[in-house]
Design a protein around this motif. Structure first.
Motif: not given
Length: 409
Positions: A46-47, A279-283, A304-305, A307-314
């Motif tokens: 997840d991370s 909070a996110f889905y790739w499609d 990605p899930c 948590i991972q896109v949370g790193c991008y956004s943050g």
């Protein structure tokens, strides 16, 4: 650096470097970001490396707009242990010039890192579950970014309750996240007439055999057996519940935190019908598909899930705040940088528009999904059917209810 640390450096985004050279005056004093994550433990899927890649993509995108601001990235495995996380955070801040730490997907470790960030007046952007981070443990130096236990309880728990699942038994990971998830879900259930028949706790990390806990849950007679865990634990408990045929008598299984990597590992035959919240889905839309294509190209096809896109956004929003206030001011005060992040609206490809609230809670939409059956899926990673979207302002705990000491009464 310590032996458990893997280090990589990205100066204003590796992809952008060749096209847009950096000004040397700025390269001497770069912004330094540390990705503190779980590389080999229960939350590695997840991370882990996915969080590192997502952070790198954010740096690349920022560099396209601000090629004159140098950014470096380091990463480390905090081994899902709060003492290791706190030690690494302190070393990064004190010795290695790190300005912001991101990820920390284990709640107990995130609480420890939040304390270190406040002591050093640095920035922490955190992606664990415990809602205490924007409640009693809030501070001017950290933001709780991707999701929290309240938003999961308010969506997944409420949805199952509305379908008749009014008696619950929890199988809980025995640490801060598991306790917070059970407490938040219990409040939602009892507020709407549901009952909790019991909770059994298991040691975290290290538990792989869930049979005795599942039998206790089955013996309770609850209509819903809910797993208050995540990562590999969630995958293993759901798999073993399938082997015990716990749903044969109509019992529902609730995955209170289960992300797409677990569904990929479990398989649709076992996971079909599960309700879960991300909070996110790739499609989800064109923007999420475009980002996920870039991510997948560096992650052997994986999607990605949250948590991972949370790193991008943050990371992207942090760097926008740095650009708005200037490098010197951002490096001088983490609290001032967080305050700037709260002033600026958030907007990115993965979460869309949102904001950072006064208590440090990042606000964005949450989505309730149901796992598709094998017949419904068009192939690998086509796993979710959108049930409903919960607007951000409704998905997260009301500001007045969190108990954050920074919030004026």
């Amino acid at each position: 650096m310590t032996s458990i640390m893997s280090r990589r450096t990205v100066l204003a985004g590796a992809a952008a470097l060749a096209a847009v050279p950096l000004r040397r005056a700025r390269a001497a004093t770069p912004i330094r970001i540390g990705v503190l994550t779980d590389m080999a433990g229960p939350y590695a899927e997840d991370s882990g490396q996915g969080s590192v890649v997502a952070t790198k993509l954010a740096i690349e995108d920022f560099a396209k707009l601000h090629p004159d601001i140098a950014v470096e990235m380091v990463s480390a495995d905090m081994q899902a242990k709060p003492d290791v996380a706190a030690s690494l955070a302190g070393a990064w801040f004190d010795r290695d010039g790190v300005d912001m730490i991101i990820d920390v997907p284990v709640s107990s470790a995130a609480l420890a890192v939040a304390t270190v960030a406040r002591q050093r007046n640095k920035v922490a952007i955190l992606n664990p579950g415990t809602s205490d981070l924007s409640g009693a443990a809030c501070s001017p130096n950290h933001i709780h970014w991707a999701f929290d236990t309240y938003s999961l309880a308010a969506s997944t728990g409420a949805a199952i309750l509305a379908e008749g699942g009014d008696s619950w038994f929890f199988v809980q990971a025995d640490y801060a996240f598991g306790a917070s998830l059970v407490a938040d879900t219990r409040r939602v259930l009892e507020a709407h007439g549901g009952k909790v028949l019991g909770t059994v706790k298991y040691a975290f990390p290290g538990t792989t055999d869930f049979s005795s806990y599942l039998l206790q849950a089955q013996g309770s007679g609850a209509k819903v057996i809910a797993f208050a865990n995540a990562g590999a634990d969630a995958a293993n408990s759901i798999k073993q519940a399938g082997e015990f045929a716990l749903t044969a008598n109509g019992t529902r299984l609730a995955a209170l935190l289960c992300f797409i990597p677990q569904i990929h590992g479990i398989g649709l035959k076992t996971a079909q019908g599960l309700l879960l919240t991300e909070a996110f889905y790739w499609d989800l839309n064109d923007a999420t598909r475009a980002f996920s294509a870039r991510y997948s190209a560096e992650m052997k096809g994986a999607k990605p899930c949250t948590i991972q896109v949370g790193c991008y956004s943050g990371t992207l929003h942090y760097l926008k705040a740095v650009a708005a206030m200037g490098i010197d001011k951002a490096k001088a005060s983490g609290a001032d940088t967080v305050a700037m992040m709260k002033q600026l609206p958030t907007d990115d490809a993965v979460f869309g528009q949102g904001r950072v609230r006064e208590d440090g809670r990042k606000i964005h939409d949450m989505h309730l999904f149901q796992v598709k059956s094998p017949a419904e899926s068009n192939g690998d990673w086509d796993y979710f059917r959108l049930v409903r979207t919960i607007p951000g302002e409704a998905a997260f705990r009301p500001l007045a209810d969190g108990g954050c000491p920074m919030v004026r009464a």
